[in-house]
Design an enzyme around this catalytic site. Structure first.
Site, PDB file in Angstrom:
ATOM      1  CB  ILE A  57      -0.982  -0.005   1.192  1.00 20.81           C
ATOM      2  CG1 ILE A  57      -2.007  -1.141   1.027  1.00 20.81           C
ATOM      3  CG2 ILE A  57      -1.701   1.336   1.319  1.00 20.81           C
ATOM      4  CD1 ILE A  57      -2.905  -1.358   2.228  1.00 20.81           C
ATOM      5  CB  CYS A  58       3.961   2.169   1.836  1.00 21.62           C
ATOM      6  SG  CYS A  58       3.387   1.903   3.525  1.00 21.62           S
ATOM      7  CB  THR A  59       5.041   0.563  -3.084  1.00 24.59           C
ATOM      8  OG1 THR A  59       6.089   0.159  -2.183  1.00 24.59           O
ATOM      9  CG2 THR A  59       5.610   0.734  -4.484  1.00 24.59           C
ATOM     10  CG  LEU A  62       5.272   6.786  -0.756  1.00 26.29           C
ATOM     11  CD1 LEU A  62       6.584   6.300  -0.164  1.00 26.29           C
ATOM     12  CD2 LEU A  62       4.988   8.208  -0.335  1.00 26.29           C
TER      13      LEU A  62
END
Length: 167
Positions: A57-59, A62
């Site tokens: 999810i972070c990737t 970002l």
């Protein structure tokens, strides 16, 4: 625009609120260079706390910022991604994903800046998904803390940044 959303509501004590001066901090970026929030006065700043580099999810979040960086540039906003990863992990992450904005290492003391912003989860040792949009005078104008596993909405960033231009 003043927007504060905390999910679940009221469960995040210590999260700075809209209208409050942003807590100052200094962290190193993926290149080992110090970045101090107060030195960015005169520009809007978007501080994006995320759990870990290289996580799914972070990737996705970002990469969405990376792919829409023009939204932030148009609003004269500097993007700062903050996680508890080391500068070495952040350098590899930025290189792999092509991030052209600063990724800051809240590595040691572990999560100290995330704690200042009320988004450090001591039980898991990671930051929550907190976003703070700070105006050129250093005042918080937008706050959102998403529940675990829920990505942030780029449209909300766009709306909050647009409102800064109208203030």
């Amino acid at each position: 625009m003043t927007h504060t959303r905390l999910d679940p509501p009221g469960l995040r004590p210590g999260v700075p609120v809209v209208g409050q001066e942003a807590p100052d901090f200094e962290l190193v970026n993926q290149f080992g260079e110090p970045v101090r929030l107060s030195e960015l006065r005169g520009r809007n700043v978007v501080v994006v706390f995320y759990p870990f580099a290289f996580s799914g999810i972070c990737t996705g979040e970002l990469c969405e910022i990376r792919d829409n960086l023009g939204i932030f540039e148009h609003a004269d906003a500097t993007v700062l991604g903050v996680s508890v990863d080391s500068k070495f992990a952040l350098r590899a992450y930025a290189d792999k994903e092509g991030y052209e904005f600063d990724l800051l290492a809240d590595f040691w003391p572990h999560g100290e800046v995330a704690e200042k912003y009320g988004v450090f989860d001591a039980a898991t040792g990671m930051s929550l998904r907190g976003t703070f949009i700070i105006d050129a005078a250093g005042i918080i104008r937008y706050v959102v803390v998403n529940p675990r596993g829920q990505a942030r909405d780029l449209a909300e960033y766009r709306e909050a940044l647009s409102a800064l231009g109208q203030a």
